[in-house]
Scaffold this motif. Sequence first.
Motif, PDB file in Angstrom:
ATOM      1  N   UNK A   1       0.850  -1.201   0.000  1.00 52.34           N
ATOM      2  CA  UNK A   1       0.000   0.000   0.000  1.00 52.34           C
ATOM      3  C   UNK A   1       0.885   1.251   0.000  1.00 52.34           C
ATOM      4  N   UNK A   2       1.933   1.217   0.821  1.00 56.31           N
ATOM      5  CA  UNK A   2       2.865   2.348   0.885  1.00 56.31           C
ATOM      6  C   UNK A   2       3.509   2.579  -0.489  1.00 56.31           C
ATOM      7  N   UNK A   3       3.901   1.485  -1.138  1.00 57.55           N
ATOM      8  CA  UNK A   3       4.521   1.615  -2.452  1.00 57.55           C
ATOM      9  C   UNK A   3       3.548   2.155  -3.493  1.00 57.55           C
ATOM     10  N   UNK A   4       2.321   1.659  -3.481  1.00 58.89           N
ATOM     11  CA  UNK A   4       1.334   2.142  -4.448  1.00 58.89           C
ATOM     12  C   UNK A   4       1.101   3.649  -4.283  1.00 58.89           C
ATOM     13  N   UNK A   5       1.041   4.099  -3.036  1.00 58.67           N
ATOM     14  CA  UNK A   5       0.743   5.521  -2.791  1.00 58.67           C
ATOM     15  C   UNK A   5       1.973   6.399  -3.029  1.00 58.67           C
ATOM     16  N   UNK A   6       3.121   5.994  -2.473  1.00 60.31           N
ATOM     17  CA  UNK A   6       4.259   6.920  -2.459  1.00 60.31           C
ATOM     18  C   UNK A   6       5.244   6.675  -3.605  1.00 60.31           C
ATOM     19  N   UNK A   7       5.161   5.504  -4.234  1.00 57.55           N
ATOM     20  CA  UNK A   7       6.018   5.229  -5.388  1.00 57.55           C
ATOM     21  C   UNK A   7       5.243   5.476  -6.670  1.00 57.55           C
ATOM     22  N   UNK A   8       4.016   4.977  -6.708  1.00 59.25           N
ATOM     23  CA  UNK A   8       3.226   5.069  -7.948  1.00 59.25           C
ATOM     24  C   UNK A   8       2.204   6.200  -7.891  1.00 59.25           C
ATOM     25  N   UNK A   9       2.173   6.936  -6.784  1.00 62.18           N
ATOM     26  CA  UNK A   9       1.254   8.086  -6.637  1.00 62.18           C
ATOM     27  C   UNK A   9      -0.199   7.661  -6.866  1.00 62.18           C
TER      28      UNK A   9
END
Length: 213
Positions: free
Chosen positions: A22-30
């Motif tokens: 979830x963190x990656x989807x939000x902060x990596x993939x915006x």
Amino acid sequence: MVDAPDPVPLSALQHWCYCPRQCGLIHLEQAFDDNLHTLRGQAVHARTDQPGVETARGVRVERALPLWHDALGLVGKSDVVEFMPGGAPYPVEYKHGSRHKAPDIAACDDLQLAAQALCLEHMTGQPVPEGALYYASSRRRRVVAIGAELRAQVVATAQAIRQMLASGELPPPLAGEQAARRCKGCSLIDRCQPLATRAGLDAARQTLFDPDA
Ligand code: SF4
């Protein structure tokens, strides 16, 4: 001179604790999708997102105060910081829902609050041994001691997030009991497709390690 670490948003710590993917989807993939939980969260933050200062009984209450910690590479903003008569800061993070969350989910809120406390210590030079989470449905606070273990967890989590962002690689979906409990409340479930992604990963892993496949 040592370069300052790349800044990690304070909210990312809570996201990472809930689910690294979830963190990656939000902060990596915006990526960000709303569900009932995020909309309730936005409603709770409608007031605290507006910068402002009030003083009552000698306590100065600041809303939406920018926060940072240069050495740890943390940036964000508080919902509320209460400054006591001597100037000691006391962070209060607003959350929707009840304060009777499962301990492992509540621990993610604690982590975000602890990161705010470390930023306030860095910014003001004052110790912040305690803060509180305010749960909108319960209309009650839960006091959190900012102890050594929580502080170490902030540092380790920020580092893990920084590595994930630098790698550009999206973490795998949750599995097992964690997935069963957390994915259904996640607003990114349609985008993440955890069952399909996990099935694909498991199949690939079996093939990779089966020389006859
Ligand atoms: S659906 Fe589950 S695995 Fe996917 S981002 Fe959300 S919590 Fe993580």
